[in-house]
Design a protein around this motif. Structure first.
Motif, short mmCIF file in Angstrom:
data_model
loop_
_atom_site.label_atom_id
_atom_site.label_comp_id
_atom_site.label_asym_id
_atom_site.label_seq_id
_atom_site.Cartn_x
_atom_site.Cartn_y
_atom_site.Cartn_z
N MET A 33 0.68 -1.24 -0.01
CA MET A 33 -0.19 0.01 0.08
C MET A 33 0.96 1.29 0.10
N GLY A 34 0.51 1.93 -0.93
CA GLY A 34 1.22 3.42 -0.79
C GLY A 34 0.90 4.54 0.38
N ILE A 35 1.67 5.45 0.47
CA ILE A 35 1.19 6.30 1.46
C ILE A 35 0.64 7.84 0.82
N PHE A 36 0.68 7.78 -0.34
CA PHE A 36 0.31 9.25 -1.16
C PHE A 36 -1.09 8.77 -1.80
N THR A 37 -1.76 9.98 -1.77
CA THR A 37 -3.19 9.90 -2.58
C THR A 37 -2.71 10.36 -4.11
N HIS A 38 -1.89 11.37 -4.16
CA HIS A 38 -1.42 12.00 -5.53
C HIS A 38 -0.12 12.95 -5.25
N ASN A 39 0.46 13.16 -6.11
CA ASN A 39 1.44 14.37 -6.13
C ASN A 39 1.29 15.17 -7.37
N CYS A 40 1.46 16.52 -7.08
CA CYS A 40 1.32 17.53 -8.19
C CYS A 40 2.85 18.25 -8.31
N VAL A 41 2.85 18.83 -9.81
CA VAL A 41 3.91 19.79 -10.02
C VAL A 41 3.11 20.86 -10.63
N GLY A 42 3.64 22.06 -10.43
CA GLY A 42 2.94 23.21 -11.12
C GLY A 42 3.57 23.32 -12.38
N THR A 43 2.72 23.98 -13.46
CA THR A 43 3.29 24.47 -14.78
C THR A 43 2.71 25.85 -15.10
N ASN A 44 3.44 26.47 -16.05
CA ASN A 44 3.01 27.73 -16.70
C ASN A 44 2.56 27.49 -17.80
N ASP A 45 2.76 26.15 -18.51
CA ASP A 45 2.31 25.92 -19.96
C ASP A 45 1.85 24.30 -20.04
N VAL A 46 0.58 24.47 -19.74
CA VAL A 46 0.05 22.65 -19.84
C VAL A 46 0.44 22.06 -21.03
N GLU A 47 0.24 22.68 -22.24
CA GLU A 47 0.58 21.89 -23.38
C GLU A 47 1.98 21.54 -23.37
N ARG A 48 3.05 22.28 -23.37
CA ARG A 48 4.45 21.91 -23.21
C ARG A 48 4.62 20.87 -22.11
N SER A 49 4.12 21.19 -21.02
CA SER A 49 4.29 20.20 -20.15
C SER A 49 3.96 18.60 -20.42
N GLY A 50 2.61 18.74 -21.05
CA GLY A 50 2.03 17.40 -21.43
C GLY A 50 2.93 16.85 -22.37
N ARG A 51 3.42 17.59 -23.40
CA ARG A 51 4.44 17.01 -24.43
C ARG A 51 5.80 16.11 -23.78
N PHE A 52 6.16 16.96 -22.58
CA PHE A 52 7.23 16.32 -21.81
C PHE A 52 6.72 15.07 -21.26
N TYR A 53 5.74 15.21 -20.35
CA TYR A 53 5.38 14.05 -19.23
C TYR A 53 4.84 12.78 -20.34
N ASP A 54 4.24 13.02 -21.37
CA ASP A 54 3.53 12.03 -22.34
C ASP A 54 4.87 11.25 -22.75
N ALA A 55 5.96 11.92 -23.02
CA ALA A 55 7.37 11.35 -23.63
C ALA A 55 8.05 10.56 -22.50
N CYS A 56 8.25 11.24 -21.50
CA CYS A 56 9.18 10.77 -20.32
C CYS A 56 8.67 9.55 -19.64
N LEU A 57 7.13 9.71 -19.19
CA LEU A 57 6.46 8.71 -18.60
C LEU A 57 6.08 7.35 -19.14
N ALA A 58 6.11 7.33 -20.49
CA ALA A 58 5.59 6.29 -21.46
C ALA A 58 6.60 5.21 -21.11
N PRO A 59 8.00 5.08 -20.95
CA PRO A 59 8.48 4.12 -20.79
C PRO A 59 8.49 3.36 -19.60
N LEU A 60 7.80 4.33 -18.35
CA LEU A 60 7.67 3.52 -17.38
C LEU A 60 6.24 3.01 -17.09
#
Length: 129
Positions: free
Chosen positions: A1-28
């Motif tokens: 069982m984990g200890i967190f419900t969720h984690n967040c990071v802030g962004t000033n550009d959701v579209e740019r962050s989406g491209r980044f996280y889509d790419a780096c999280l896919a291998p995981l």
């Protein structure tokens, strides 16, 4: 069982962050689940466990000094793929893939996302072979 419900990071550009996280999280094996309210994006397996959000207070997002969000990787190859994909999608190297001394068999890597948030991926399995 984990200890967190969720984690967040802030962004000033959701579209740019989406491209980044889509790419780096896919291998995981972590995928974008869709938008989260009108604030940003949700990632996870079945539930929103990691959120990339515009701050609700209207101020610009700034990275937390000393804050790191760590993601589990299924193997060492996924750690390296996370790092390579993150760099290709606009991230900055904050620690190349390799052995880490804190825990036996730890193999990890660190990136700064396009907003400067520090993230990492780790595998704790012994090397194959």
């Amino acid at each position: 069982m984990g200890i967190f419900t969720h984690n967040c990071v802030g962004t000033n550009d959701v579209e740019r962050s989406g491209r980044f996280y889509d790419a780096c999280l896919a291998p995981l094996g972590i995928r974008r689940l869709g938008e989260f309210l009108d604030q940003g994006l949700a990632y996870g397996d079945r539930a929103a466990e990691f959120l990339v959000l515009r701050p609700i207070d209207g101020e610009g997002a700034i990275p937390g000094n000393g804050v790191t969000i760590g993601f589990k990787a299924p193997d060492r190859q996924a750690v390296s793929a996370f790092h390579a994909a993150g760099l290709a999608a606009g991230g900055t190297d904050a620690g190349a893939p390799g052995p880490r001394g804190a825990v036996p068999h730890a193999f990890g890597t660190y990136l700064l996302d396009p907003d400067g948030n520090k993230i990492c991926a780790y595998c704790f399995k012994p090397p194959a072979g």
